[in-house]
Design a protein around this motif. Structure first.
Motif, PDB file in Angstrom:
ATOM      1  N   THR A  75       0.873  -1.178   0.000  1.00 23.56           N
ATOM      2  CA  THR A  75       0.000   0.000   0.000  1.00 23.56           C
ATOM      3  C   THR A  75       0.905   1.221   0.000  1.00 23.56           C
ATOM      4  O   THR A  75       1.912   1.254   0.719  1.00 23.56           O
ATOM      5  CB  THR A  75      -0.948   0.028   1.215  1.00 23.56           C
ATOM      6  OG1 THR A  75      -0.182  -0.038   2.408  1.00 23.56           O
ATOM      7  CG2 THR A  75      -1.955  -1.111   1.162  1.00 23.56           C
ATOM      8  N   LEU A  77      -7.316  -0.255   5.231  1.00 28.44           N
ATOM      9  CA  LEU A  77      -5.981  -0.118   4.646  1.00 28.44           C
ATOM     10  C   LEU A  77      -5.430   1.272   4.915  1.00 28.44           C
ATOM     11  O   LEU A  77      -6.185   2.237   5.054  1.00 28.44           O
ATOM     12  CB  LEU A  77      -6.025  -0.382   3.142  1.00 28.44           C
ATOM     13  CG  LEU A  77      -6.473  -1.779   2.732  1.00 28.44           C
ATOM     14  CD1 LEU A  77      -6.626  -1.861   1.215  1.00 28.44           C
ATOM     15  CD2 LEU A  77      -5.496  -2.830   3.239  1.00 28.44           C
ATOM     16  N   ALA A 108      -3.729   0.646  -3.027  1.00 25.29           N
ATOM     17  CA  ALA A 108      -3.428  -0.719  -2.617  1.00 25.29           C
ATOM     18  C   ALA A 108      -3.063  -1.495  -3.877  1.00 25.29           C
ATOM     19  O   ALA A 108      -3.802  -1.460  -4.867  1.00 25.29           O
ATOM     20  CB  ALA A 108      -4.627  -1.359  -1.932  1.00 25.29           C
TER      21      ALA A 108
END
Length: 140
Positions: free
Chosen positions: A23, A105, A43
């Motif tokens: 990421t 994320l 990502a």
């Protein structure tokens, strides 16, 4: 599926069957242009793990790395869905904004910091690269 998402108008949907190989937050000039002056947050997934339904438009240009980047977006609302580098066709770089809220994320690294504007702020706990970092580790 670990991750799902859609564009702002709901015309494009995505399902991702695996975890990201990396990421990153990107401050290259092209990302600043498509992100209203800030960075993109992305990502990177194995290409075969990303399933897209709906119609996408795309645009290509040569990046500072010398690779051809292809950006895929919803033609109805303009939402960026993913990008793909000619050097890494086995990977798709999905925009955090295309993923459903609550995806969990966050960037692990900041790239192209030398292109960032003077007012940009970087998380000092993250790895950073002035330009293009090495490719993510090979995925099995």
């Amino acid at each position: 599926m670990p991750y799902s998402g859609q564009c702002a108008c709901g015309s494009v949907h995505l399902e991702v069957a695996g975890e990201p190989v990396a990421t990153r937050q990107c401050w290259c000039r092209q990302c600043q242009q498509i992100a209203a002056g800030g960075p993109t947050n992305n990502a990177i997934f194995k290409a075969e793990d990303v399933n897209i339904t709906g119609t996408l438009a795309h645009s290509e240009w040569t990046a500072a790395s010398g690779n051809t980047l292809t950006f895929h977006f919803c033609p109805a609302c303009g939402t960026q869905i993913f990008a793909q580098s000619s050097a890494r066709l086995h990977l798709k770089t999905v925009r955090f904004g295309a993923l459903d809220a609550g995806h969990g994320l966050r960037p692990e690294a900041i790239i192209w910091t030398e292109d960032a504007p003077p007012w940009a702020q970087f998380d000092p706990s993250l790895e950073s690269w002035p330009q293009q970092p090495p490719a993510p580790s090979p995925v099995s």
